[in-house]
Design a protein around this motif. Structure first.
Motif, short mmCIF file in Angstrom:
data_model
loop_
_atom_site.label_atom_id
_atom_site.label_comp_id
_atom_site.label_asym_id
_atom_site.label_seq_id
_atom_site.Cartn_x
_atom_site.Cartn_y
_atom_site.Cartn_z
N VAL A 13 0.84 -1.20 0.00
CA VAL A 13 0.00 0.00 0.00
C VAL A 13 0.88 1.25 0.00
N ARG A 14 1.90 1.27 0.83
CA ARG A 14 2.77 2.44 0.89
C ARG A 14 3.57 2.60 -0.40
N ARG A 15 4.00 1.48 -0.98
CA ARG A 15 4.70 1.57 -2.27
C ARG A 15 3.78 2.17 -3.33
N ALA A 71 -8.18 6.31 -4.55
CA ALA A 71 -7.45 5.39 -5.43
C ALA A 71 -6.99 4.14 -4.68
N ILE A 72 -6.42 4.34 -3.51
CA ILE A 72 -5.91 3.21 -2.73
C ILE A 72 -7.06 2.36 -2.21
N GLY A 73 -8.13 3.01 -1.78
CA GLY A 73 -9.30 2.27 -1.32
C GLY A 73 -9.87 1.38 -2.41
N ALA A 74 -9.93 1.90 -3.63
CA ALA A 74 -10.45 1.12 -4.75
C ALA A 74 -9.52 -0.05 -5.11
N GLU A 75 -8.22 0.20 -5.07
CA GLU A 75 -7.26 -0.84 -5.45
C GLU A 75 -7.09 -1.92 -4.38
N PHE A 76 -7.07 -1.51 -3.11
CA PHE A 76 -6.75 -2.44 -2.03
C PHE A 76 -7.94 -2.79 -1.14
N GLY A 77 -9.06 -2.11 -1.35
CA GLY A 77 -10.24 -2.39 -0.54
C GLY A 77 -10.07 -2.03 0.93
N ILE A 78 -9.34 -0.93 1.19
CA ILE A 78 -9.16 -0.51 2.57
C ILE A 78 -9.85 0.83 2.80
N SER A 79 -10.12 1.14 4.04
CA SER A 79 -10.87 2.34 4.40
C SER A 79 -10.00 3.60 4.34
N GLN A 80 -10.67 4.74 4.34
CA GLN A 80 -9.97 6.02 4.36
C GLN A 80 -9.10 6.16 5.60
N PRO A 81 -9.57 5.76 6.81
CA PRO A 81 -8.68 5.85 7.97
C PRO A 81 -7.43 4.96 7.83
N LEU A 141 3.40 5.89 -2.93
CA LEU A 141 4.57 6.60 -3.47
C LEU A 141 4.55 6.61 -4.99
N GLU A 142 4.08 5.53 -5.61
CA GLU A 142 3.95 5.51 -7.07
C GLU A 142 2.98 6.59 -7.54
N LEU A 143 1.86 6.72 -6.86
CA LEU A 143 0.90 7.77 -7.21
C LEU A 143 1.51 9.16 -7.04
N LEU A 144 2.24 9.35 -5.97
CA LEU A 144 2.84 10.66 -5.69
C LEU A 144 4.02 10.97 -6.60
N ALA A 145 4.60 9.95 -7.21
CA ALA A 145 5.73 10.18 -8.11
C ALA A 145 5.31 11.04 -9.31
N ASP A 146 4.03 11.02 -9.63
CA ASP A 146 3.54 11.83 -10.75
C ASP A 146 3.21 13.26 -10.33
N GLY A 147 3.30 13.54 -9.05
CA GLY A 147 3.05 14.90 -8.57
C GLY A 147 2.19 14.91 -7.32
N GLU A 148 2.08 16.08 -6.76
CA GLU A 148 1.33 16.29 -5.53
C GLU A 148 -0.14 15.90 -5.70
N LEU A 149 -0.69 15.26 -4.67
CA LEU A 149 -2.10 14.84 -4.69
C LEU A 149 -2.77 15.14 -3.36
N PRO A 150 -4.07 15.46 -3.40
CA PRO A 150 -4.80 15.63 -2.15
C PRO A 150 -5.05 14.29 -1.48
N ALA A 151 -5.13 14.30 -0.16
CA ALA A 151 -5.34 13.08 0.60
C ALA A 151 -6.59 12.33 0.14
N GLY A 152 -7.64 13.06 -0.18
CA GLY A 152 -8.88 12.43 -0.63
C GLY A 152 -8.72 11.63 -1.90
N SER A 153 -7.94 12.14 -2.85
CA SER A 153 -7.68 11.42 -4.10
C SER A 153 -6.86 10.16 -3.85
N ILE A 154 -5.89 10.29 -2.96
CA ILE A 154 -5.06 9.13 -2.62
C ILE A 154 -5.93 8.06 -1.96
N ALA A 155 -6.76 8.48 -1.00
CA ALA A 155 -7.62 7.53 -0.29
C ALA A 155 -8.59 6.84 -1.23
#
Length: 107
Positions: free
Chosen positions: A11-13, A32-42, A16-30
């Protein structure tokens, strides 16, 4: 925490891959990661905190948004550490390049 402990988590890797393309808001990260890994925003927030607290990411507050970006410092340290081991794969890449060139000439 050791850098490889931090980067050992998929998940952390991915964050970092998402952030390698540039700055992102926490909501966008949550999202994308939630959709890919099925984990909650917290849960995503916890991963972002680990990255931030260990120097792999920075956060800027913009009104109500938190914008995350990669901090390249720890990644440079890992790259420096890997330097002594590059010899194990660089020669193989050189050999692969030679074989690819030979294949092109025979075609």
């Amino acid at each position: 925490m050791h850098a490889f402990d931090i980067l050992g988590d998929p998940v952390r890797r991915r964050i970092l891959e998402l952030l390698a393309d540039g700055e992102l808001p926490a909501g966008s990260i949550a999202a994308a990661i939630g959709a890919e890994f099925g984990i909650s925003q917290p849960a995503v927030s916890q991963h972002l905190r680990v990255l931030r607290d260990n120097g792999f990411a920075t956060v800027t507050i913009d009104g109500t948004r938190r914008l995350y970006a990669v901090d390249p410092g720890p990644l440079r340290e890992i790259d420096t550490w890997l330097d002594r081991y590059r010899k194990f794969w660089i020669n193989r890449f050189d050999a692969l390049e030679t074989e690819i060139r030979r294949g092109r000439r025979q075609s």
